[in-house]
Design a protein around this motif. Structure first.
Motif, short mmCIF file in Angstrom:
data_model
loop_
_atom_site.label_atom_id
_atom_site.label_comp_id
_atom_site.label_asym_id
_atom_site.label_seq_id
_atom_site.Cartn_x
_atom_site.Cartn_y
_atom_site.Cartn_z
N PHE A 55 0.85 -1.19 0.00
CA PHE A 55 0.00 0.00 0.00
C PHE A 55 0.89 1.24 0.00
N SER A 56 0.45 2.28 -0.68
CA SER A 56 1.18 3.56 -0.67
C SER A 56 0.19 4.68 -0.43
N VAL A 57 0.65 5.71 0.26
CA VAL A 57 -0.22 6.83 0.65
C VAL A 57 0.33 8.13 0.06
N TYR A 58 -0.56 8.90 -0.57
CA TYR A 58 -0.14 10.17 -1.16
C TYR A 58 -1.17 11.25 -0.88
N THR A 59 -0.66 12.48 -0.74
CA THR A 59 -1.52 13.65 -0.62
C THR A 59 -1.53 14.37 -1.96
N ILE A 60 -2.72 14.61 -2.50
CA ILE A 60 -2.84 15.22 -3.83
C ILE A 60 -2.57 16.73 -3.74
N VAL A 61 -1.69 17.21 -4.61
CA VAL A 61 -1.33 18.64 -4.60
C VAL A 61 -1.66 19.32 -5.92
N SER A 62 -2.22 18.57 -6.87
CA SER A 62 -2.56 19.14 -8.18
C SER A 62 -4.06 18.98 -8.44
N PRO A 63 -4.68 19.95 -9.14
CA PRO A 63 -6.11 19.88 -9.43
C PRO A 63 -6.44 19.09 -10.70
N SER A 64 -5.49 18.32 -11.22
CA SER A 64 -5.69 17.65 -12.51
C SER A 64 -6.80 16.60 -12.49
N MET A 65 -7.17 16.09 -11.29
CA MET A 65 -8.22 15.07 -11.21
C MET A 65 -9.53 15.59 -10.62
N VAL A 66 -9.64 16.91 -10.47
CA VAL A 66 -10.89 17.51 -9.98
C VAL A 66 -12.00 17.24 -10.99
N PRO A 67 -13.23 16.89 -10.57
CA PRO A 67 -13.72 16.84 -9.18
C PRO A 67 -13.64 15.45 -8.55
N THR A 68 -13.09 14.47 -9.28
CA THR A 68 -13.02 13.11 -8.73
C THR A 68 -12.11 13.07 -7.51
N ILE A 69 -10.94 13.68 -7.64
CA ILE A 69 -9.99 13.77 -6.54
C ILE A 69 -9.54 15.23 -6.46
N ASN A 70 -9.70 15.82 -5.30
CA ASN A 70 -9.39 17.24 -5.14
C ASN A 70 -8.04 17.45 -4.45
N VAL A 71 -7.55 18.67 -4.55
CA VAL A 71 -6.31 19.03 -3.86
C VAL A 71 -6.50 18.84 -2.35
N TYR A 72 -5.51 18.27 -1.71
CA TYR A 72 -5.48 17.95 -0.28
C TYR A 72 -6.26 16.69 0.07
N ASP A 73 -6.80 16.00 -0.93
CA ASP A 73 -7.34 14.66 -0.66
C ASP A 73 -6.16 13.71 -0.45
N ILE A 74 -6.36 12.73 0.41
CA ILE A 74 -5.35 11.68 0.60
C ILE A 74 -5.85 10.42 -0.08
#
Length: 211
Positions: A55-74
Motif C-alpha cells: 500500500f502507498s499513501v499520497y496527498t494530492i497537490v494538483s487539481p488535474s483530477m478535480v472533481p473526482t480527486i481534489n487538492v489535499y485529498d489523501i
C-alpha cells in the motif's frame, strides 16, 4: 422534572461529544497514515528502488483530477502484481516519464491500454479528469506505483496542519498540558482528602484513648 435549561445543556454536551470523537477519529487516521508513510520511507531508504510497498499513501497537490480527486485529498494505492489487473477507467499512480512531469508522481485515469512493440511492456494512456488532453507519455507498467482504492477527502489539510508548528502545539502540546494539569489537580484533591481523613482518624483515636 427535566427543565428547558437541562435539555439545552444535554444537547450541547452531545454535540461536543460528537465533535470530539470525530476530531479524535480524524487524528487517529492521520496518525496511522503518517506512521505508515514514515515506515515506508525508512524501508525505501534501506532497500532502495527495489522496495515496492503493498500500500502507498499520497496527498494530492494538483487539481488535474478535480472533481473526482481534489487538492489535499489523501489517496491509498494498492500495488498491482499483474499488468492485466489494470483496466480502462481505473485511476493509477505512477512515476511519469512525460516531458513536463518527468520523474514526478502522478495520479491519473487510464484512457487506453497498449503494449510497447520494442519492449513488449504494458503501457497505459492516462489523462487527468480535469485536463483537456491526455498525458504526453504513456505510463509504463514498470513505473506503476499502484491503483487507487481509497480516498480521504480533504484529510491532507489536517495532515498539513498537524505537521506544522501550530498544529503540533494545538494537537499535541496543549492537550498534553491539559492532561497533566488535570492529573495534578486530582493528586492535590486526593492529598487534601487524605489529610482530612488522617486528621479525623487521629481525632477518633484520641477520643477512644481519653475514654
Amino acid at each position: 422534572m427535566v427543565t428547558k435549561k437541562m435539555k439545552i445543556k444535554s444537547i450541547i454536551n452531545y454535540v461536543c461529544s460528537v465533535i470530539s470523537w470525530t476530531l479524535f477519529s480524524i487524528l487517529i487516521v492521520c496518525a496511522v497514515l503518517l506512521a505508515y508513510y514514515f515506515v515506508s520511507m525508512k524501508l525505501y531508504i534501506a532497500k532502495g528502488d527495489k522496495y515496492k510497498p503493498f500500500f502507498s499513501v499520497y496527498t494530492i497537490v494538483s487539481p488535474s483530477m478535480v472533481p473526482t480527486i481534489n487538492v489535499y485529498d489523501i489517496i491509498i494505492n494498492k500495488a498491482v502484481n499483474n499488468p492485466t489487473d489494470i483496466q480502462k477507467e481505473d485511476i493509477i499512480t505512477f512515476t511519469s516519464t512525460g516531458v513536463l512531469s518527468n520523474g514526478l508522481t502522478v495520479t491519473h485515469r487510464v484512457q487506453d491500454i497498449t503494449t510497447n512493440k520494442e519492449t513488449n511492456e504494458y503501457e497505459y494512456i492516462t489523462k487527468g479528469d480535469n485536463n483537456l488532453i491526455a498525458d504526453d507519455a504513456p505510463a509504463k507498467y514498470s513505473n506503476l506505483i499502484g491503483k487507487v482504492i481509497l480516498r480521504f477527502p480533504g484529510l491532507g489539510r489536517v495532515q498539513a496542519f498537524v505537521g506544522s508548528k501550530l498544529g503540533w502545539l494545538v494537537v499535541v502540546i496543549i492537550p498534553a498540558l491539559i492532561i497533566i494539569i488535570q492529573d495534578v489537580l486530582k493528586l492535590i484533591k486526593v492529598t487534601k482528602y487524605k489529610k482530612i481523613a488522617d486528621i479525623e482518624n487521629e481525632r477518633l483515636v484520641s477520643e477512644i484513648e481519653n475514654k
